[in-house]
Every structure is written in structure tokens, then in C-alpha cells.
Design a protein around this motif. Structure first.
Motif, PDB file in Angstrom:
ATOM      1  N   UNK A 334       0.833  -1.208   0.000  1.00  0.00           N
ATOM      2  CA  UNK A 334       0.000   0.000   0.000  1.00  0.00           C
ATOM      3  C   UNK A 334       0.868   1.259   0.000  1.00  0.00           C
ATOM      4  N   UNK A 335       1.978   1.231   0.759  1.00  0.00           N
ATOM      5  CA  UNK A 335       2.880   2.391   0.754  1.00  0.00           C
ATOM      6  C   UNK A 335       3.493   2.603  -0.619  1.00  0.00           C
ATOM      7  N   UNK A 336       3.934   1.540  -1.260  1.00  0.00           N
ATOM      8  CA  UNK A 336       4.552   1.669  -2.584  1.00  0.00           C
ATOM      9  C   UNK A 336       3.566   2.233  -3.602  1.00  0.00           C
ATOM     10  N   UNK A 337       2.343   1.710  -3.586  1.00  0.00           N
ATOM     11  CA  UNK A 337       1.354   2.218  -4.528  1.00  0.00           C
ATOM     12  C   UNK A 337       0.991   3.671  -4.223  1.00  0.00           C
ATOM     13  N   UNK A 338       0.963   4.016  -2.945  1.00  0.00           N
ATOM     14  CA  UNK A 338       0.669   5.406  -2.590  1.00  0.00           C
ATOM     15  C   UNK A 338       1.779   6.327  -3.067  1.00  0.00           C
ATOM     16  N   UNK A 339       3.028   5.925  -2.847  1.00  0.00           N
ATOM     17  CA  UNK A 339       4.146   6.740  -3.307  1.00  0.00           C
ATOM     18  C   UNK A 339       4.169   6.827  -4.835  1.00  0.00           C
ATOM     19  N   UNK A 340       3.870   5.721  -5.507  1.00  0.00           N
ATOM     20  CA  UNK A 340       3.833   5.762  -6.971  1.00  0.00           C
ATOM     21  C   UNK A 340       2.733   6.702  -7.465  1.00  0.00           C
ATOM     22  N   UNK A 341       1.592   6.680  -6.800  1.00  0.00           N
ATOM     23  CA  UNK A 341       0.510   7.585  -7.207  1.00  0.00           C
ATOM     24  C   UNK A 341       0.896   9.038  -6.959  1.00  0.00           C
ATOM     25  N   UNK A 342       1.564   9.292  -5.828  1.00  0.00           N
ATOM     26  CA  UNK A 342       2.005  10.664  -5.554  1.00  0.00           C
ATOM     27  C   UNK A 342       3.048  11.115  -6.573  1.00  0.00           C
ATOM     28  N   UNK A 343       4.014  10.236  -6.898  1.00  0.00           N
ATOM     29  CA  UNK A 343       5.038  10.590  -7.887  1.00  0.00           C
ATOM     30  C   UNK A 343       4.422  10.849  -9.259  1.00  0.00           C
ATOM     31  N   UNK A 344       3.475  10.015  -9.648  1.00  0.00           N
ATOM     32  CA  UNK A 344       2.809  10.238 -10.939  1.00  0.00           C
ATOM     33  C   UNK A 344       2.055  11.558 -10.938  1.00  0.00           C
ATOM     34  N   UNK A 345       1.408  11.878  -9.830  1.00  0.00           N
ATOM     35  CA  UNK A 345       0.682  13.147  -9.745  1.00  0.00           C
ATOM     36  C   UNK A 345       1.632  14.333  -9.840  1.00  0.00           C
ATOM     37  N   UNK A 346       2.794  14.225  -9.155  1.00  0.00           N
ATOM     38  CA  UNK A 346       3.775  15.312  -9.218  1.00  0.00           C
ATOM     39  C   UNK A 346       4.303  15.480 -10.636  1.00  0.00           C
ATOM     40  N   UNK A 347       4.608  14.376 -11.317  1.00  0.00           N
ATOM     41  CA  UNK A 347       5.092  14.462 -12.703  1.00  0.00           C
ATOM     42  C   UNK A 347       4.027  15.080 -13.605  1.00  0.00           C
ATOM     43  N   UNK A 348       2.787  14.690 -13.408  1.00  0.00           N
ATOM     44  CA  UNK A 348       1.706  15.245 -14.227  1.00  0.00           C
ATOM     45  C   UNK A 348       1.550  16.740 -13.976  1.00  0.00           C
ATOM     46  N   UNK A 349       1.636  17.157 -12.715  1.00  0.00           N
ATOM     47  CA  UNK A 349       1.529  18.589 -12.411  1.00  0.00           C
ATOM     48  C   UNK A 349       2.716  19.348 -13.001  1.00  0.00           C
ATOM     49  N   UNK A 350       3.940  18.784 -12.910  1.00  0.00           N
ATOM     50  CA  UNK A 350       5.113  19.451 -13.482  1.00  0.00           C
ATOM     51  C   UNK A 350       5.024  19.580 -14.986  1.00  0.00           C
ATOM     52  N   UNK A 351       4.574  18.521 -15.668  1.00  0.00           N
ATOM     53  CA  UNK A 351       4.427  18.603 -17.121  1.00  0.00           C
ATOM     54  C   UNK A 351       3.382  19.636 -17.516  1.00  0.00           C
ATOM     55  N   UNK A 352       2.292  19.695 -16.757  1.00  0.00           N
ATOM     56  CA  UNK A 352       1.263  20.691 -17.057  1.00  0.00           C
ATOM     57  C   UNK A 352       1.795  22.108 -16.839  1.00  0.00           C
ATOM     58  N   UNK A 353       2.550  22.321 -15.758  1.00  0.00           N
ATOM     59  CA  UNK A 353       3.119  23.648 -15.503  1.00  0.00           C
ATOM     60  C   UNK A 353       4.112  24.048 -16.577  1.00  0.00           C
ATOM     61  N   UNK A 354       4.974  23.123 -16.995  1.00  0.00           N
ATOM     62  CA  UNK A 354       5.942  23.423 -18.057  1.00  0.00           C
ATOM     63  C   UNK A 354       5.242  23.753 -19.368  1.00  0.00           C
ATOM     64  N   UNK A 355       4.176  23.046 -19.652  1.00  0.00           N
ATOM     65  CA  UNK A 355       3.431  23.330 -20.881  1.00  0.00           C
ATOM     66  C   UNK A 355       2.800  24.716 -20.836  1.00  0.00           C
ATOM     67  N   UNK A 356       2.263  25.073 -19.684  1.00  0.00           N
ATOM     68  CA  UNK A 356       1.652  26.394 -19.567  1.00  0.00           C
ATOM     69  C   UNK A 356       2.689  27.515 -19.656  1.00  0.00           C
ATOM     70  N   UNK A 357       3.920  27.265 -19.145  1.00  0.00           N
ATOM     71  CA  UNK A 357       4.947  28.306 -19.180  1.00  0.00           C
ATOM     72  C   UNK A 357       5.556  28.469 -20.565  1.00  0.00           C
ATOM     73  N   UNK A 358       5.701  27.416 -21.305  1.00  0.00           N
ATOM     74  CA  UNK A 358       6.354  27.471 -22.624  1.00  0.00           C
ATOM     75  C   UNK A 358       5.368  27.635 -23.775  1.00  0.00           C
ATOM     76  N   UNK A 359       4.127  27.529 -23.550  1.00  0.00           N
ATOM     77  CA  UNK A 359       3.158  27.670 -24.640  1.00  0.00           C
ATOM     78  C   UNK A 359       3.038  29.143 -25.043  1.00  0.00           C
ATOM     79  N   UNK A 360       2.807  29.470 -26.323  1.00  0.00           N
ATOM     80  CA  UNK A 360       2.654  30.869 -26.759  1.00  0.00           C
ATOM     81  C   UNK A 360       1.416  31.496 -26.134  1.00  0.00           C
TER      82      UNK A 360
END
Length: 412
Positions: A334-360
Motif C-alpha cells: 500500500x505504501x509503494x502504490x501510494x508513493x507511486x501515485x504521488x510521484x505520478x501526480x507530481x510528474x503530471x503537475x510538473x508537465x502541465x506547468x511546463x506546458x503552460x509556461x512554454x506555450x505561446x
């Protein structure tokens, strides 16, 4: 310090019979013992068990007319009270058993087998949905779980009670020892993850058994590299022949045969656990028995088949892991799956932020495509030199390459 043994109580059906023999209602018993009517009803349904002085008073009240019968309760009431408390179900919400069609075999052909050695849990008492003698009341309230056991202790008790037999059952279902252990561990890990739900279930052992069977029969196991290597078969030729016949049956037929002739469930319980109607479960059972009897005629009798299933399962030394190890593994997973879900969420938020900053941030119209220009004369190459141009070139070649003459030409 030695614990004083609790006062023995009659069986569930005997309690109700003794009360009615004395012309007592549940309200009368509740008033005499000092509890509520819902509590007396839960005692007769097997959902809870009286303890202490209340148990003694209840036993004396029941035995006022005749002696207690030798059918006693399970010697482990702590497991029943803490881990098998059912959820109250209204009778009008229960799915009625469909009428069997004309081709459904008679009940005499599907006589229940004796009490099996593969893990039928007599401590859980009758199932209120399947026992017509058990009274259901939608207004009854569930009593709280026994405070004598912590969740860890209740889980460990359920695991110690069910896991050894469940591993043997899963081995007969799959023919693989490691997969049987893994399936049981995964089922109990999921049960520990959902322990409040499992502890209040009417049949915790059935909940874990159904989960283990579903995991063991998953078709995705065939994609695992370990599944491609067959395990050594049983040593005895008779055991090997029976296991081969079982593994040749379709999974649903194999599961129905194991639940009915191996575990000892009745036909409605087998149909409910396999998510089928009662006639469909009966037909599956008959076809499975016929297939086994065709290959092994000596197992045509259900009693003999049950005995052989128990022998084959008991011949293998399948020891499950310790309950503490299973609980720890479930928590780690359960801890591993929770950490994996948190890491995936962080990566998704970072990719979304980078897209918003670099988009015209404004619209840039596209460049128009080029057009062909017509009417421009082509460039003309120089033609041949005239006589004067040839004379001038010769004169320039004949003079010095340097000097004032090159800078200031003389007049000719």
C-alpha cells in the motif's frame, strides 16, 4: 492464571426451539436477561454471542425446561464475535432463488457431502440468507464488535483459522504451489487493507476465499515468465491423475466442483460465490462430476470424490506465511502504490506547468505561401567581343602590369 470456561450454549436452532418450548417471546427473554430484543435476536441468528454473567443467565433461562443438547458452539467465540459479524440484510432485498428448469437435476443427485477437511468453517454458523430457520429483521441493530480483540489480533485469528485450508484449496484450483501461496497472501493483504469492511461481513472466510480464487484464476498469470515453467506434479500416481483431471476442467466448473464437493458449501452458496444462478451451478457441478467419473470411475460417488480431494490437498506441504508477514507485506504494498501515485501526480503537475509556461500567449498567423512572379525578362549572357574590344584587350595585355600607366592612361 487459568481462565474460567464459559457456560456452554445450545446450537442456534436449539436456542430458538428451547425458547418456544417455554412459550417465551424474544421480548420476554430480553426482559429476563436485561438486554434488548435486537440482542436476543442476534444471539439466535448467530451474529453475536453473549458473554459473562449475561451468558450464564441466558443459558439458565434456556435450560429451564430441558437439558442443553451436546451440540455446542465453536470453541473460538472470539473469532466469531470480532471477525465474522454480519451486515443486516432486509428480506425483501435478498434476491430470490430462481425456480430450476425442468432439465435441472433433482436434489437427490446433488446430495451435500459430509463435513469436509478442506476448510469449511463451522464456527461461522448458518447463513441467515440461506437458512430458512433464521429470522431476519430489518430493524435490528448490530452490536459493537467485541473489545477483547484488537484489529491485529482479529486478523491474525482469521488468518490462522482459514489460511492453511485455503492454500490447499487454491492448489487444487490451480495445480501450482507458489501461485496458491501468493493468491492467499494477496487475498489476506486486501482483506487487511479493507479490514473494517471484512470484519463486519457476514462470512469473512468466504470473502477471503472468493478473493483468493479470483486472483488464482486470473488469465494474466499466463503472461508471467514463471508461469511458463511447469511445477513438479504430485508424487503419487493417483493424486497426479486426479489433479490432471481437475486442471482439464474449465475454470468455472473446477471452482464449482471444489466449492461443493471439496469445501462443502451447499448449492445456493456455491451459486452465489461463483456469481451464477442455482440451476447454472447445478448443471456445472453435474458436468464436472461426469467429466471426473469418465476419467476416474472410482470417484463417481460424491463422498469418495470429497475424500480424494482432501487427500490430494493434504499430501502437499503447503505452509502459508505468518500473519505478521502478510500484514507487513500488505502495508508495504500500500505504501509503494501510494508513493507511486504521488510521484505520478507530481510528474503530471510538473508537465502541465511546463506546458503552460512554454506555450505561446498570443496568436501568430502563419506565413502565406509563396507565389510565382510572371513577366520578368530572363538574364542575358554577354555576346562575342567586337573588333574595337578585341584591340583594347590586346593593348592592355601588352602593357606593363604595374606603373602609372595603369593608373592614369595616356591619351592616344
Amino acid at each position: 492464571m487459568t481462565r474460567t470456561p464459559e457456560t456452554p450454549l445450545p446450537s442456534l436452532k436449539e436456542r430458538r426451539r428451547l425458547r418456544e418450548a417455554q412459550s417465551l417471546s424474544q421480548a420476554d427473554v430480553a426482559a429476563a436477561v436485561g438486554v434488548t430484543r435486537a440482542t436476543v435476536r442476534s444471539w439466535e441468528n448467530g451474529r453475536t454471542t453473549p458473554r459473562g454473567s449475561t451468558r450464564d443467565a441466558y443459558a439458565r433461562l434456556l435450560t429451564g425446561a430441558e437439558e442443553v443438547t451436546p451440540h455446542q458452539e465453536n470453541p473460538a467465540p472470539a473469532l466469531v464475535g470480532a471477525a465474522t459479524g454480519p451486515v443486516q440484510t432486509s428480506p425483501d432485498r435478498a434476491d430470490p432463488t430462481p425456480e430450476p428448469p425442468s432439465e435441472t437435476p433433482p436434489a437427490s443427485e446433488l446430495a451435500p457431502t459430509p463435513e469436509p477437511a478442506l476448510g469449511r468453517d463451522p464456527a461461522l454458523g448458518p447463513n441467515p440468507e440461506l437458512d430458512p430457520d433464521v429470522e431476519l429483521d430489518p430493524d435490528a441493530e448490530l452490536e459493537p464488535l467485541s473489545p477483547s480483540l484488537t484489529p491485529d489480533q482479529a486478523f491474525d485469528a482469521l488468518y490462522a483459522f482459514c489460511a492453511p485450508a485455503l492454500v490447499r484449496q487454491t492448489y487444487l484450483l490451480t495445480g501450482r504451489r507458489e501461485l496458491a501461496r501468493e493468491s492467499v497472501e494477496r487475498a489476506f493483504q486486501l482483506a487487511w487493507h479493507r479490514w473494517p469492511e471484512v470484519a463486519m461481513d457476514r462470512d469473512p472466510a468466504g470473502w477471503v476465499r472468493a478473493t483468493a480464487y479470483e486472483f488464482a484464476l486470473s488469465p494474466w498469470h499466463r503472461l508471467r515468465p514463471r508461469h511458463r515453467n511447469p511445477e513438479p506434479p504430485p508424487a503419487a500416481p493417483a493424486d497426479r491423475a486426479l489433479l490432471d483431471v481437475l486442471l482439464q476442467l474449465p475454470p468455472v466448473y473446477r471452482r464449482t466442483l471444489l466449492l461443493y464437493d471439496g469445501v462443502g458449501l451447499n448449492l445456493p452458496e456455491t451459486a452465489a460465490e461463483t456469481e451464477a444462478s442455482t440451476p447454472a451451478a447445478a448443471n456445472r457441478l453435474l458436468h464436472a462430476r461426469e467429466a471426473v467419473a469418465t476419467r476416474l470411475p472410482e470417484l463417481a460417488e460424491p463422498k469418495e470424490l470429497h475424500r480424494r480431494l482432501a487427500e490430494v490437498a493434504s499430501a502437499e506441504r503447503l505452509r502459508p506465511a505468518k500473519p505478521t508477514t502478510v500484514r507487513w507485506g500488505g502495508e508495504q504494498r500500500a505504501r509503494h502504490w501510494t508513493r507511486a501515485a504521488i510521484a505520478f501526480t507530481v510528474v503530471l503537475i510538473g508537465a502541465t506547468t511546463l506546458t503552460l509556461r512554454t506555450a505561446p500567449d498570443h496568436y501568430e498567423p502563419p506565413l502565406a505561401p509563396g507565389a510565382t512572379v510572371h513577366g520578368v525578362p530572363p538574364r542575358v549572357a554577354p555576346g562575342p567581343l567586337s573588333a574595337e574590344e578585341l584591340a583594347l584587350r590586346a593593348k592592355l595585355k601588352g602593357e606593363m602590369a604595374s606603373g602609372p600607366e595603369r593608373l592614369v592612361p595616356e591619351a592616344g
